[in-house]
Design a protein around this motif. Structure first.
Motif, PDB file in Angstrom:
ATOM      1  N   LYS A 135       0.823  -1.202   0.000  1.00  0.00           N
ATOM      2  CA  LYS A 135       0.000   0.000   0.000  1.00  0.00           C
ATOM      3  C   LYS A 135       0.858   1.253   0.000  1.00  0.00           C
ATOM      4  N   PHE A 136       2.087   1.149   0.487  1.00  0.00           N
ATOM      5  CA  PHE A 136       2.961   2.312   0.607  1.00  0.00           C
ATOM      6  C   PHE A 136       4.162   2.223  -0.325  1.00  0.00           C
ATOM      7  N   LEU A 137       4.666   1.003  -0.551  1.00  0.00           N
ATOM      8  CA  LEU A 137       5.771   0.790  -1.468  1.00  0.00           C
ATOM      9  C   LEU A 137       5.424  -0.390  -2.374  1.00  0.00           C
ATOM     10  N   LEU A 168       4.053   6.353  10.431  1.00  0.00           N
ATOM     11  CA  LEU A 168       3.634   5.885   9.109  1.00  0.00           C
ATOM     12  C   LEU A 168       2.959   6.999   8.313  1.00  0.00           C
ATOM     13  N   GLU A 169       2.188   7.841   8.985  1.00  0.00           N
ATOM     14  CA  GLU A 169       1.494   8.922   8.300  1.00  0.00           C
ATOM     15  C   GLU A 169       2.418  10.092   7.984  1.00  0.00           C
ATOM     16  N   GLY A 172       6.287   7.851   6.467  1.00  0.00           N
ATOM     17  CA  GLY A 172       6.177   6.419   6.203  1.00  0.00           C
ATOM     18  C   GLY A 172       7.128   5.922   5.137  1.00  0.00           C
ATOM     19  N   ARG A 173       7.256   6.656   4.033  1.00  0.00           N
ATOM     20  CA  ARG A 173       8.072   6.163   2.922  1.00  0.00           C
ATOM     21  C   ARG A 173       9.535   6.036   3.317  1.00  0.00           C
TER      22      ARG A 173
END
Length: 247
Positions: A135-137, A168-169, A172-173
């Protein structure tokens, strides 16, 4: 047990000497991957080198010599002190038994402490909510993301990444790239090997310093990966400072 105790002492001496050479020759180098494998090689050599036996066969000649006056006096003194040596030997055996008992207690303590930490880690993994890293990477299917609502420092272990929802918000990356670098390079395995070394050489400062050196190299490798992924170096530096000392 006596042979094992001698082996541990030889191994600890090898580890201390090799680590000292590492500190003098390689610790200032920035070839982090090479330094990492050098430290792991030190651990392997320290375990294997004491097992090698070197025997030298030399031809010697037997000479018949006469005892000097000094040798006669030494022999007489040795005969007179035979009883005292027997008593001293009994005391020495007692101290060896005490040292061996303390050594075994140290092994038991550090193994128990690591088992306790592992149990707490498993409880932490079960208490958080699981989410997909994809979902993020992209393309991170083999990694499990554990998100906690409480404020905890992000970390990774084996195939798990643990992070607070706030981190994370906000970042997060960057944090995920950093932790995924630890997982991809199998840094947890390195630390597991270092912990096993500490179990048997808890009395040796070199074993603790070597583990700390490994952890530092792991962080350098992960930070290098973050920069290569295109993250702004200045912003990432500020993030590290924020995590270390606060806003």
């Amino acid at each position: 047990m006596g042979l094992f105790f001698v082996y541990i002492l030889k191994s600890s001496v090898c580890l201390a000497v090799f680590y000292l050479f590492y500190r003098l020759l390689l610790s200032r180098e920035t070839f982090h991957r090479f330094n990492r494998f050098a430290l792991l090689g030190i651990l392997a050599l320290s375990c294997l080198l004491p097992l090698v036996e070197v025997s030298v066969h030399e031809q010697t000649e037997v000479h018949q010599t006469m005892m000097t006056l000094e040798e006669w006096l030494l022999l007489a003194d040795a005969m007179n002190s035979a009883e005292a040596e027997i008593q001293a030997q009994d005391i020495t055996v007692t101290w060896i038994q005490v040292a061996l008992l303390l050594y075994l207690l140290g092994i038991f303590f550090f193994i128990s402490r690591n088992i306790y930490s592992l149990v707490r880690l498993l409880m932490l993994l079960k208490s958080g909510s699981r989410e997909k890293v994809s979902k993020f990477l992209s393309d991170r299917k083999c990694v499990t993301l554990i998100v906690h609502d409480s404020d905890i420092a992000p970390f990774s272990w084996m195939k798990y990444v643990v992070i607070s929802r706030k981190d994370l918000e906000e970042n997060g990356r960057e944090i995920l790239i950093h932790e995924l670098a630890h997982i991809r390079n199998r840094h947890s395995v390195d630390l597991l090997v270092a912990d096993i070394c500490i179990f048997f050489q808890w009395f040796n400062p070199a074993s603790w310093l070597l583990k700390q050196e490994l952890q530092n190299i792991h962080e350098y490798e992960a930070d290098e990966t973050v920069i290569k992924e295109g993250v702004d170096a200045r912003q990432y530096q500020l993030l590290l400072i924020k995590k270390a000392v606060g806003t």
